[in-house]
Every structure is written in C-alpha cells, then in structure tokens.
Design a protein around this motif. Structure first.
Motif, PDB file in Angstrom:
ATOM      1  N   SER A  20      15.963  76.956   6.226  1.00 29.56           N
ATOM      2  CA  SER A  20      16.188  78.234   5.435  1.00 29.56           C
ATOM      3  C   SER A  20      14.884  77.832   4.595  1.00 29.56           C
ATOM      4  N   CYS A  21      14.289  78.315   3.949  1.00 24.91           N
ATOM      5  CA  CYS A  21      13.476  78.355   2.542  1.00 24.91           C
ATOM      6  C   CYS A  21      13.840  79.602   1.340  1.00 24.91           C
ATOM      7  N   ALA A  22      14.713  79.273   0.577  1.00 30.36           N
ATOM      8  CA  ALA A  22      14.841  79.898  -0.515  1.00 30.36           C
ATOM      9  C   ALA A  22      13.691  79.618  -1.658  1.00 30.36           C
ATOM     10  N   GLY A  25      11.570  82.226  -8.808  1.00 33.16           N
ATOM     11  CA  GLY A  25      11.138  82.300  -9.805  1.00 33.16           C
ATOM     12  C   GLY A  25       9.959  83.015  -9.242  1.00 33.16           C
ATOM     13  N   GLY A  26       9.695  83.934  -8.746  1.00 36.34           N
ATOM     14  CA  GLY A  26       8.773  84.633  -8.399  1.00 36.34           C
ATOM     15  C   GLY A  26       8.775  85.720  -7.347  1.00 36.34           C
ATOM     16  N   THR A  27       7.279  86.021  -6.952  1.00 37.43           N
ATOM     17  CA  THR A  27       7.967  87.555  -6.133  1.00 37.43           C
ATOM     18  C   THR A  27       7.738  86.744  -4.388  1.00 37.43           C
ATOM     19  N   PHE A  28       8.499  86.492  -3.619  1.00 33.81           N
ATOM     20  CA  PHE A  28       8.425  85.594  -2.475  1.00 33.81           C
ATOM     21  C   PHE A  28       8.034  87.140  -1.476  1.00 33.81           C
ATOM     22  N   SER A  29       8.352  88.614  -2.304  1.00 38.74           N
ATOM     23  CA  SER A  29       8.144  88.899  -0.713  1.00 38.74           C
ATOM     24  C   SER A  29       7.130  89.568  -0.326  1.00 38.74           C
ATOM     25  N   PHE A  30       5.570  89.168  -1.544  1.00 38.20           N
ATOM     26  CA  PHE A  30       4.472  89.728  -2.016  1.00 38.20           C
ATOM     27  C   PHE A  30       3.568  89.189  -1.096  1.00 38.20           C
ATOM     28  N   TYR A  31       4.068  87.924  -1.035  1.00 36.02           N
ATOM     29  CA  TYR A  31       3.092  86.243  -0.418  1.00 36.02           C
ATOM     30  C   TYR A  31       3.726  85.953   1.362  1.00 36.02           C
ATOM     31  N   ASN A  32       2.688  85.928   2.861  1.00 38.38           N
ATOM     32  CA  ASN A  32       2.643  85.025   3.620  1.00 38.38           C
ATOM     33  C   ASN A  32       3.296  84.118   3.693  1.00 38.38           C
ATOM     34  N   VAL A  33       4.107  83.729   4.108  1.00 43.43           N
ATOM     35  CA  VAL A  33       4.896  81.738   4.172  1.00 43.43           C
ATOM     36  C   VAL A  33       4.593  81.195   6.024  1.00 43.43           C
ATOM     37  N   GLY A  34       5.187  80.401   4.963  1.00 44.18           N
ATOM     38  CA  GLY A  34       4.368  79.694   6.939  1.00 44.18           C
ATOM     39  C   GLY A  34       5.879  77.890   6.733  1.00 44.18           C
ATOM     40  N   TRP A  35       5.692  77.739   8.005  1.00 43.50           N
ATOM     41  CA  TRP A  35       6.309  76.454   7.927  1.00 43.50           C
ATOM     42  C   TRP A  35       5.833  74.990   8.600  1.00 43.50           C
ATOM     43  N   PHE A  36       5.241  74.003   7.532  1.00 43.29           N
ATOM     44  CA  PHE A  36       4.322  72.646   8.570  1.00 43.29           C
ATOM     45  C   PHE A  36       5.609  71.617   8.507  1.00 43.29           C
ATOM     46  N   ARG A  37       5.317  70.563   9.479  1.00 43.83           N
ATOM     47  CA  ARG A  37       5.967  69.669   9.932  1.00 43.83           C
ATOM     48  C   ARG A  37       5.055  68.404   9.366  1.00 43.83           C
ATOM     49  N   GLN A  38       5.988  67.101   9.235  1.00 42.23           N
ATOM     50  CA  GLN A  38       4.598  66.161   9.050  1.00 42.23           C
ATOM     51  C   GLN A  38       5.820  64.881   9.595  1.00 42.23           C
ATOM     52  N   ALA A  39       5.489  64.294  10.917  1.00 48.02           N
ATOM     53  CA  ALA A  39       6.075  63.064  11.600  1.00 48.02           C
ATOM     54  C   ALA A  39       5.715  61.763  10.613  1.00 48.02           C
ATOM     55  N   THR A  68      11.060  80.490  16.260  1.00 48.09           N
ATOM     56  CA  THR A  68      11.927  81.917  15.565  1.00 48.09           C
ATOM     57  C   THR A  68      10.809  81.659  14.036  1.00 48.09           C
ATOM     58  N   ILE A  69      10.145  82.095  13.840  1.00 47.40           N
ATOM     59  CA  ILE A  69      10.056  81.933  11.959  1.00 47.40           C
ATOM     60  C   ILE A  69      10.550  83.848  10.912  1.00 47.40           C
ATOM     61  N   SER A  70      11.302  83.938  10.759  1.00 48.98           N
ATOM     62  CA  SER A  70      11.936  85.534  10.175  1.00 48.98           C
ATOM     63  C   SER A  70      11.760  85.440   8.558  1.00 48.98           C
ATOM     64  N   ARG A  71      12.339  86.095   8.197  1.00 50.18           N
ATOM     65  CA  ARG A  71      12.598  85.798   6.881  1.00 50.18           C
ATOM     66  C   ARG A  71      13.427  87.550   6.519  1.00 50.18           C
ATOM     67  N   THR A  77      14.233  84.592   1.702  1.00 55.34           N
ATOM     68  CA  THR A  77      14.506  83.593   1.880  1.00 55.34           C
ATOM     69  C   THR A  77      13.608  83.849   3.571  1.00 55.34           C
ATOM     70  N   MET A  78      12.996  82.457   3.745  1.00 53.40           N
ATOM     71  CA  MET A  78      12.711  82.466   5.094  1.00 53.40           C
ATOM     72  C   MET A  78      13.940  82.029   5.689  1.00 53.40           C
ATOM     73  N   TYR A  79      13.073  82.045   7.675  1.00 53.57           N
ATOM     74  CA  TYR A  79      14.371  81.252   8.122  1.00 53.57           C
ATOM     75  C   TYR A  79      13.310  80.750   9.790  1.00 53.57           C
ATOM     76  N   LEU A  80      13.860  79.280  10.283  1.00 56.84           N
ATOM     77  CA  LEU A  80      12.699  79.040  11.204  1.00 56.84           C
ATOM     78  C   LEU A  80      14.305  78.337  12.401  1.00 56.84           C
ATOM     79  N   GLN A  81      13.995  79.095  13.500  1.00 55.29           N
ATOM     80  CA  GLN A  81      15.335  79.231  14.139  1.00 55.29           C
ATOM     81  C   GLN A  81      14.328  77.633  15.231  1.00 55.29           C
TER      82      GLN A  81
END
Length: 126
Positions: A20-22, A25-39, A68-71, A77-81
């Motif tokens: 989950s990504c909570a 402090g801002g307007t979450f719904s205005f923005y594209n959001v993404g998941w990244f990872r670093q091994a 699966t990404i969703s919001r 909140t955004m999710y990554l299943q």
C-alpha cells in the motif's frame, strides 16, 4: 503530497503480498503515481504506474500478469498486488508521484517522479 509505502515482508517463492502507498498533505487524486524497486547493488527500477483517474496502467515486462496496480482516490491510497513472487522480486519498493498533475502520459522513468516515500522491503525466499 507525502507518500508512505507499507506492506512489505518475507514471503516464500510463489506467494503473494499486497503493498500500500498512503498519501497525505496534498491532492493525491491529481497525480499519476508509480511503484519502483531497488535490489541490493542495482539501480532503481520501474515496476508499475497508474494514471490519476486510474484508467491507464503500465508495467515492466517482468511483472506483467503477476502484479496489479490500483488506486482508491477516496482513500488517498495506491496498491500493488503481487502474486507468484520469485527471488528476483526481492527489493525495497518505493512509491512516488508524477511531478506534473493531470498529465496524460504515464511515465516509466524515475526522473518524472517526486515525493519519494520511504520504501518497504520485500524479501522472497526460494
């Protein structure tokens, strides 16, 4: 907008986790959001992203069909299943928001994103 990823943990290969990504402090719904990872020892890698309306998604090839990404804009909140996890998915996972609101293009490059929150560690044991 501040972002906080959670939901990481230790899972066996073939298992599932939901990140989950909570936002606050801002307007979450205005923005594209993404998941990244670093091994360990590797550069930060794009995983998935979703448009501000939730109508468009993009994935890195290695997770297509498994993640699966969703919001939920009402919950900020955004999710990554993540299903069928394997050892190569082991990494710290970060969420971030596009620098530009209401943008029509869902970016893959990390330089288009800002407001990186603290990551959450996903460890897949084989």
């Amino acid at each position: 907008v501040q972002l906080q990823a959670s939901g990481g943990g230790l899972v066996q290969a073939g298992g599932s986790l939901r990140l989950s990504c909570a936002a606050s402090g801002g307007t979450f719904s205005f923005y594209n959001v993404g998941w990244f990872r670093q091994a360990p020892g590797k550069e930060r890698e794009f995983v998935a992203a979703i448009s501000w309306r939730g109508s468009a998604t993009v994935y890195v090839d290695s997770v297509k069909g498994r993640f699966t990404i969703s919001r939920d804009n009402a919950k900020n909140t955004m999710y990554l299943q993540m299903n069928s996890l394997n050892a190569e998915d082991t990494a710290v996972y970060y969420c971030a928001a596009d620098k530009v609101p209401w943008t029509g293009e869902v970016h893959r490059d990390p330089f288009s994103y800002t407001n990186w929150g603290p990551g959450t560690l996903v460890t897949v044991s084989s």
